[in-house]
Design a protein around this motif. Structure first.
Motif, PDB file in Angstrom:
ATOM      1  N   PRO A 116      25.065 -44.602 102.542  1.00 29.15           N
ATOM      2  CA  PRO A 116      26.154 -43.616 102.374  1.00 29.15           C
ATOM      3  C   PRO A 116      27.493 -44.121 102.893  1.00 29.15           C
ATOM      4  O   PRO A 116      28.536 -43.891 102.267  1.00 29.15           O
ATOM      5  CB  PRO A 116      25.657 -42.409 103.192  1.00 29.15           C
ATOM      6  CG  PRO A 116      24.177 -42.561 103.237  1.00 29.15           C
ATOM      7  CD  PRO A 116      23.920 -44.029 103.293  1.00 29.15           C
ATOM      8  N   GLU A 238      30.993 -35.953  98.110  1.00 27.50           N
ATOM      9  CA  GLU A 238      29.897 -36.143  97.176  1.00 27.50           C
ATOM     10  C   GLU A 238      28.592 -36.186  97.949  1.00 27.50           C
ATOM     11  O   GLU A 238      28.552 -36.574  99.120  1.00 27.50           O
ATOM     12  CB  GLU A 238      30.082 -37.433  96.368  1.00 27.50           C
ATOM     13  CG  GLU A 238      31.280 -37.396  95.433  1.00 27.50           C
ATOM     14  CD  GLU A 238      31.306 -38.583  94.498  1.00 27.50           C
ATOM     15  OE1 GLU A 238      30.278 -39.309  94.436  1.00 27.50           O
ATOM     16  OE2 GLU A 238      32.331 -38.798  93.839  1.00 27.50           O
ATOM     17  N   VAL A 239      27.527 -35.810  97.279  1.00 27.56           N
ATOM     18  CA  VAL A 239      26.226 -35.748  97.942  1.00 27.56           C
ATOM     19  C   VAL A 239      25.788 -37.122  98.429  1.00 27.56           C
ATOM     20  O   VAL A 239      25.185 -37.260  99.493  1.00 27.56           O
ATOM     21  CB  VAL A 239      25.171 -35.157  96.988  1.00 27.56           C
ATOM     22  CG1 VAL A 239      23.808 -35.121  97.647  1.00 27.56           C
ATOM     23  CG2 VAL A 239      25.573 -33.762  96.548  1.00 27.56           C
ATOM     24  N   ALA A 240      26.111 -38.160  97.667  1.00 27.65           N
ATOM     25  CA  ALA A 240      25.692 -39.513  98.041  1.00 27.65           C
ATOM     26  C   ALA A 240      26.340 -39.975  99.337  1.00 27.65           C
ATOM     27  O   ALA A 240      25.817 -40.867 100.010  1.00 27.65           O
ATOM     28  CB  ALA A 240      26.026 -40.489  96.914  1.00 27.65           C
ATOM     29  N   THR A 244      22.759 -37.049 106.385  1.00 22.47           N
ATOM     30  CA  THR A 244      21.424 -36.476 106.186  1.00 22.47           C
ATOM     31  C   THR A 244      21.183 -35.279 107.093  1.00 22.47           C
ATOM     32  O   THR A 244      20.625 -34.261 106.656  1.00 22.47           O
ATOM     33  CB  THR A 244      20.351 -37.545 106.437  1.00 22.47           C
ATOM     34  OG1 THR A 244      20.590 -38.664 105.581  1.00 22.47           O
ATOM     35  CG2 THR A 244      18.959 -36.985 106.147  1.00 22.47           C
ATOM     36  N   THR A 260      28.001 -29.291  93.943  1.00 23.02           N
ATOM     37  CA  THR A 260      26.738 -29.566  93.279  1.00 23.02           C
ATOM     38  C   THR A 260      25.780 -28.398  93.493  1.00 23.02           C
ATOM     39  O   THR A 260      26.149 -27.375  94.064  1.00 23.02           O
ATOM     40  CB  THR A 260      26.101 -30.868  93.817  1.00 23.02           C
ATOM     41  OG1 THR A 260      25.957 -30.763  95.248  1.00 23.02           O
ATOM     42  CG2 THR A 260      26.976 -32.058  93.504  1.00 23.02           C
ATOM     43  N   THR A 264      20.153 -30.535  93.872  1.00 24.13           N
ATOM     44  CA  THR A 264      20.673 -31.895  94.011  1.00 24.13           C
ATOM     45  C   THR A 264      20.722 -32.316  95.465  1.00 24.13           C
ATOM     46  O   THR A 264      20.380 -33.449  95.812  1.00 24.13           O
ATOM     47  CB  THR A 264      22.069 -31.985  93.384  1.00 24.13           C
ATOM     48  OG1 THR A 264      22.009 -31.583  92.017  1.00 24.13           O
ATOM     49  CG2 THR A 264      22.610 -33.390  93.470  1.00 24.13           C
ATOM     50  N   SER A 267      17.160 -32.902  96.685  1.00 17.77           N
ATOM     51  CA  SER A 267      16.630 -34.133  96.104  1.00 17.77           C
ATOM     52  C   SER A 267      17.196 -35.352  96.812  1.00 17.77           C
ATOM     53  O   SER A 267      16.471 -36.315  97.097  1.00 17.77           O
ATOM     54  CB  SER A 267      16.955 -34.190  94.608  1.00 17.77           C
ATOM     55  OG  SER A 267      16.559 -35.414  94.044  1.00 17.77           O
ATOM     56  N   GLN A 268      18.484 -35.320  97.115  1.00 15.75           N
ATOM     57  CA  GLN A 268      19.113 -36.438  97.819  1.00 15.75           C
ATOM     58  C   GLN A 268      18.586 -36.554  99.248  1.00 15.75           C
ATOM     59  O   GLN A 268      18.277 -37.656  99.717  1.00 15.75           O
ATOM     60  CB  GLN A 268      20.627 -36.238  97.843  1.00 15.75           C
ATOM     61  CG  GLN A 268      21.412 -37.325  98.532  1.00 15.75           C
ATOM     62  CD  GLN A 268      21.430 -38.616  97.749  1.00 15.75           C
ATOM     63  OE1 GLN A 268      21.335 -39.699  98.310  1.00 15.75           O
ATOM     64  NE2 GLN A 268      21.564 -38.521  96.436  1.00 15.75           N
ATOM     65  N   THR A 269      18.449 -35.417  99.933  1.00 11.16           N
ATOM     66  CA  THR A 269      18.014 -35.431 101.333  1.00 11.16           C
ATOM     67  C   THR A 269      16.600 -35.973 101.479  1.00 11.16           C
ATOM     68  O   THR A 269      16.350 -36.930 102.220  1.00 11.16           O
ATOM     69  CB  THR A 269      18.089 -34.016 101.920  1.00 11.16           C
ATOM     70  OG1 THR A 269      19.404 -33.489 101.741  1.00 11.16           O
ATOM     71  CG2 THR A 269      17.753 -34.037 103.402  1.00 11.16           C
ATOM     72  N   ARG A 272      15.856 -39.649 100.458  1.00  8.45           N
ATOM     73  CA  ARG A 272      16.086 -40.683 101.472  1.00  8.45           C
ATOM     74  C   ARG A 272      14.878 -40.835 102.389  1.00  8.45           C
ATOM     75  O   ARG A 272      14.544 -41.948 102.812  1.00  8.45           O
ATOM     76  CB  ARG A 272      17.333 -40.327 102.295  1.00  8.45           C
ATOM     77  CG  ARG A 272      18.627 -40.310 101.504  1.00  8.45           C
ATOM     78  CD  ARG A 272      19.791 -39.886 102.378  1.00  8.45           C
ATOM     79  NE  ARG A 272      21.037 -39.795 101.616  1.00  8.45           N
ATOM     80  CZ  ARG A 272      22.212 -39.437 102.141  1.00  8.45           C
ATOM     81  NH1 ARG A 272      22.279 -39.110 103.429  1.00  8.45           N
ATOM     82  NH2 ARG A 272      23.286 -39.385 101.389  1.00  8.45           N
TER      83      ARG A 272
END
Length: 374
Positions: A116, A238-240, A244, A260, A264, A267-269, A272
């Motif tokens: 990130p 942005e989520v990226a 965390t 978002t 989303t 899913s991102q959390t 990782r």
């Protein structure tokens, strides 16, 4: 065994990172150098992409190291000797588990912090480069369009920075288009902006109301080109790029801030977290699969193909479970299904390796029952 795992893991990781990184670097080199950027910008950009590349290849390197070490131990009969001295498959799997945990820790550092951070820094640097007017304009021999309605051409750029035979067309105002030509020009920094100083040139204006062309000769003329580059603030929401811990504490707030959906963010959390756990699964699946089967002088290539197929199947399941979570964030436990599947497969393979006679009898009974039924 653990030392061999680490050595081979480092080798495979280095080779895979080099292949993927060079592939990305070549494309980036063509784009950046072609836009007139210096070499140090290319080095910086490729370095910022390195954490993401490492994160992609770590599970593959862990799997390859586990398979290679077990294959070598088997071909040199060391694995047979260890099993003959009383080491059970479960005991032999202990260093593999430790190795997988070490790789998972590396992957966690990458997934939660380095990737990130590198992505956000890369976005900032890309924005800075896009605002670099000199880099946009200092490219001779081709027509450039640094902004909508602007066409810029330089025939030659001397070593002293002089621009020769310059053409500049400004059509941002359709009612009053202007074209400038000059034999020489210079880019000058002034008051925090950039001006194009043209010498011995001609300005051509077209009067839309009278449909007439007006020409003006000038000895020198200054044109402000700072406005050719957008000054919008770069968006890092942005989520990226998100932290965390922040996404775990308040995913709804992160979804609102980044524009978002809740799915989303989840899913991102959890993606990782599962990325690190899958490093352990890759090592275990590769190791446990090669323990199955009797020793053969032809090697363990069948087990290697089976291990590769199992890993591909786990990755397919991983890609399948993402779509439902994106639609409904409450289904985030599905993201851990590939990890659970990998653990079950590893346990099953270890059980087969620990009790081969029992499994042969079970398989024999199953075949006889099928023959009787037929």
């Amino acid at each position: 065994m653990l030392s061999q795992f680490m050595v081979l893991f480092g080798f495979f990781a280095l080779v895979l990172v080099s292949i993927v990184w060079i592939n990305k670097a070549v494309r980036m080199f063509d784009r950046l150098i072609g836009d007139g950027q210096p070499a140090w910008v290319f080095v910086e950009f490729t370095a910022l992409t390195l954490p993401g590349v490492i994160g992609v290849v770590l599970p593959i390197a862990a799997f390859a190291a586990a398979v290679y070490v077990v294959n070598r131990l088997s071909s040199e009969s060391e694995l047979t000797v260890m099993q003959a001295t009383g080491y059970s498959p479960l005991r032999l799997a202990r260093p593999v588990l430790v190795f997988g945990v070490i790789v998972a820790v590396m992957m966690s550092l990458l997934a939660h912090y380095l990737i990130p951070g590198s992505l956000s820094q890369l976005r900032l640097r890309q924005d800075e480069v896009s605002r670099n007017i000199s880099a946009k304009l200092l490219s001779d021999g081709e027509f450039l369009h640094p902004a909508p309605g602007i066409t810029f051409y330089i025939r030659e750029i001397t070593q002293t920075g002089e621009l020769r035979d310059v053409f500049l067309s400004d059509r941002r105002d359709p009612e009053a288009p202007v074209t400038y030509t000059s034999s020489r020009a210079y880019l000058v920094q002034e008051g925090g902006g950039t001006r194009l100083v043209m010498v011995s040139g001609l300005a051509q204006n077209i009067g839309a109301d009278q449909n007439r062309l007006f020409t003006t000769y000038f000895d020198d003329f200054s044109y402000d080109i700072s406005s050719l580059v957008s000054r919008d603030v770069v968006n890092l929401d942005e989520v990226a790029f998100a932290n965390t811990l922040e996404m775990l504490r308040d995913p709804e707030a992160v979804a609102t801030r980044t524009g978002t959906t809740y799915g989303t963010v989840m899913s991102q959390t959890h993606g990782r977290i599962t990325a690190a756990l899958l490093c352990v699964i890759a090592a275990l699946v590769g190791f446990c699969t090669l323990l199955v089967g009797a020793h053969s002088r032809f090697g363990v290539w069948r087990q290697v193909l089976l291990a590769f197929g199992l890993l591909v199947g786990i990755k397919i399941v991983e890609s399948i479970v993402v779509a439902p979570v994106l639609l409904n964030g409450a289904l985030w436990p599905l993201l851990y299904l590939p990890v659970l599947l990998g653990l079950v497969l590893s346990g099953l393979l270890l059980s087969i390796a620990s009790h081969p006679g029992v499994w042969r009898r079970l398989m024999g009974r199953g075949r006889r029952s099928a023959e009787v039924a037929s």
